[in-house]
Design an enzyme around this catalytic site. Sequence first.
Site, mmCIF file in Angstrom:
data_model
loop_
_atom_site.group_PDB
_atom_site.id
_atom_site.type_symbol
_atom_site.label_atom_id
_atom_site.label_comp_id
_atom_site.label_asym_id
_atom_site.label_seq_id
_atom_site.Cartn_x
_atom_site.Cartn_y
_atom_site.Cartn_z
ATOM 1 C CG ASP A 285 -0.225 -0.019 2.484
ATOM 2 O OD1 ASP A 285 0.860 -0.340 2.691
ATOM 3 O OD2 ASP A 285 -1.074 0.380 3.469
ATOM 4 C CG PHE B 201 8.567 -0.516 -3.783
ATOM 5 C CD1 PHE B 201 8.703 -0.970 -2.592
ATOM 6 C CD2 PHE B 201 7.940 -1.442 -4.711
ATOM 7 C CE1 PHE B 201 8.156 -2.190 -1.935
ATOM 8 C CE2 PHE B 201 7.561 -2.891 -4.308
ATOM 9 C CZ PHE B 201 7.803 -3.101 -2.794
ATOM 10 C CE1 TYR C 76 7.499 3.519 0.937
ATOM 11 C CE2 TYR C 76 7.228 5.093 -0.955
ATOM 12 C CZ TYR C 76 7.967 3.885 -0.044
ATOM 13 O OH TYR C 76 8.928 3.463 -0.850
ATOM 14 C CG HIS D 253 8.308 -6.631 1.285
ATOM 15 N ND1 HIS D 253 8.871 -5.536 1.950
ATOM 16 C CD2 HIS D 253 7.483 -6.561 0.476
ATOM 17 C CE1 HIS D 253 8.157 -4.366 1.560
ATOM 18 N NE2 HIS D 253 7.164 -5.016 0.564
#
Length: 224
Positions: free
Chosen positions: A58, A71, A60, A184
């Site tokens: 999701d 990202f 930031y 991740h």
Amino acid sequence: MTPPEPWAHLPFFRDGYPRIKATLAAETRPVLPPEEQRFAALDLCPPDAVRVVILGQDPYPTPGHAHGLAFSTEADVRPLPRSLGNIFKEMQDDLGACPPNGDLRFWARQGVLLLNTSLSVPAGDANAHAKLGWSTLTRQVIADLSRTPRAFVLWGKPAQGFARYIHTPEGGRAGDHLILTSAHPSPLSARRGFFGSRPFSSVNNWLTEKGAPPINWINPGAPT
């Protein structure tokens, strides 16, 4: 906000988005990213231009960071979000360099779809919109893109859960796609298999073998 025209054929925009839009309109907390940036990843990458898909979770939750691409951050964000910092560390090891800042829109302009599986988040409350229904859009985007061979980069178990929607390309074989999985880049998991996975050179090697130009991961000023 109207859906991006090249993606408007997806049933989500008819069947799911109106309810999400109404829920967001009733949200009392600030919602990130701003509404006009919510579909930025899809705006920058129409289906026919997508060569690589990188799934995030999701946006930031810190105001001023998210701008609609997984990202990616605005160029002036310092320090970098920790996951992005780890992405750049791995790129440094993999390719010998990394971008000068966190703005990854130059990736998107080369066909890298940086798609979060949730396209909104209340400020300061990570994952609070994870069950809002955005994942339906993710599933439909992946299935739609599976019609032709593409590279799919799935970091972490939530992203890897969408691998089931990567179908065999029309007239091809399941192995025609490149599907990269690893831990991740989050500080909680990066040392469990993200570091050392070399996803950027792997994608470029795959593209080159297909006769396609590699992705310029490093230099935002280079011609695309």
